[in-house]
Design an enzyme around this catalytic site. Structure first.
Site, mmCIF file in Angstrom:
data_model
loop_
_atom_site.group_PDB
_atom_site.id
_atom_site.type_symbol
_atom_site.label_atom_id
_atom_site.label_comp_id
_atom_site.label_asym_id
_atom_site.label_seq_id
_atom_site.Cartn_x
_atom_site.Cartn_y
_atom_site.Cartn_z
ATOM 1 N N GLY A 12 0.830 -1.208 0.000
ATOM 2 C CA GLY A 12 0.000 0.000 0.000
ATOM 3 C C GLY A 12 0.857 1.247 0.000
ATOM 4 N N HIS A 31 4.879 2.863 -7.693
ATOM 5 C CA HIS A 31 3.949 1.736 -7.837
ATOM 6 C C HIS A 31 3.110 1.908 -9.111
ATOM 7 C CE1 HIS A 31 4.325 1.894 -3.291
ATOM 8 N NE2 HIS A 31 4.713 0.666 -3.566
ATOM 9 N N SER A 77 7.796 5.311 -0.064
ATOM 10 C CA SER A 77 6.723 5.574 0.909
ATOM 11 C C SER A 77 7.296 6.271 2.140
ATOM 12 C CB SER A 77 6.071 4.265 1.346
ATOM 13 O OG SER A 77 5.774 3.494 0.231
#
Ligand code: PAF
Length: 274
Positions: free
Chosen positions: A28, A34, A184
């Site tokens: 996530g 991504h 991230s």
């Protein structure tokens, strides 16, 4: 787009998919890195599946799993926007059925150096979950970023050693306009740290320039990089071949320059594939 949350649903859907499947495993906190993997999967496969799962077994005991950024709704919206066919979002209880499971051991030599030296056991957890996901999804092609170079290498090794019929597709590092590799973890950087973090890509760009000028002595390249990184807290800076052995001379198409720098509690990785 369909969201799948159970193993039964995933297996039922998978049974009826007789097409090429591109798989993008993620934890996530999706970013443009991504998205570039998703775009590549969409381009080269009939069906694209993304998994969103923060895998507990790849975090060490002292690492704060609960602090990992999580925003399911945002991630789902991104997948929808990029026309992903299926999102697999299992819970920890679904993926790990007991505390006494069959385990995967990452290779002793190549997984306990560099990232594995700082995070011993981390790659056991990565391989454990990736193998589970591969077994469930049985993708044709699975997409991984070159930024996590050691992870990519170990997953390729697992596929080879365990005879899995899956193509591992290596994808280029995606950067901000000013050169910072997307991660991230970038959201944890203060303004000052964000500015200092540019020294990572600057030092790698300098290495690239030196190599283009035919410098092939790795010590000289490391020293030039350290000069640019002189005020930074370098955790490691290493020049290795694609098997992760340290090398003294650059080998074209078989070299990776790996760099990890700490900014407070945030570790930033970057690398250059030569
Ligand atoms: O790179 C990641 O995000 C994770 O290590 C992966 C491959 C999704 C396994 O949890």
């Amino acid at each position: 787009m369909k969201i799948i949350t159970t193993i039964e649903d995933l297996q039922n859907i998978r049974k009826n998919l007789n097409k090429s499947i591109g798989f993008v495993p993620t934890m996530g906190a999706l970013h443009s890195g991504h998205i570039s993997l998703i775009k590549k999967a969409k381009l080269n496969n009939d069906i694209t599946i993304v998994s969103l799962f923060i895998n507990p077994t790849q975090f060490l005991a002292h690492e704060d799993l609960s602090a990992y950024p999580k925003d399911d709704l945002r991630d789902i919206n991104i997948c929808e926007q990029y026309k992903v066919d299926y999102v697999f979002m299992p819970t920890k209880e679904i993926m790990y059925q007991s505390t006494d499971e069959v385990l995967i051991k990452a290779p002793k030599l190549s997984s306990y150096i560099l990232e594995g030296a700082t995070r011993p056991g981390h790659f056991d957890g990565v391989l454990q979950i990736v193998l589970k996901l591969f077994n469930l999804i049985r993708p044709t092609n699975a997409y991984f970023g070159k930024k996590d170079a050691q992870q990519l290498s170990l997953i390729s090794k697992m596929v080879k050693n365990l005879f899995l019929a899956i193509n591992i597709i290596e994808c280029e590092i995606i950067r901000e306009e000013d050169g910072l590799a997307l991660s991230s973890r970038n959201i944890y950087l203060s303004k000052e740290q964000r500015k200092n973090a540019l020294t990572l890509s600057q030092s790698l760009n300098n290495a690239k320039k030196l190599i283009l000028q035919n410098e092939n002595n790795t010590k000289t390249i490391v020293n030039a990089m350290k000069n640019i990184l002189k005020d930074q807290d370098i955790e490691y800076l290493s020049i290795v071949d694609r098997e992760f052995n340290e090398i003294s001379k650059i080998q074209k198409n078989n070299t990776i320059i790996l760099l990890v720098v700490r900014f407070g509690n945030t570790r930033l990785l970057d690398n250059l594939w030569v």
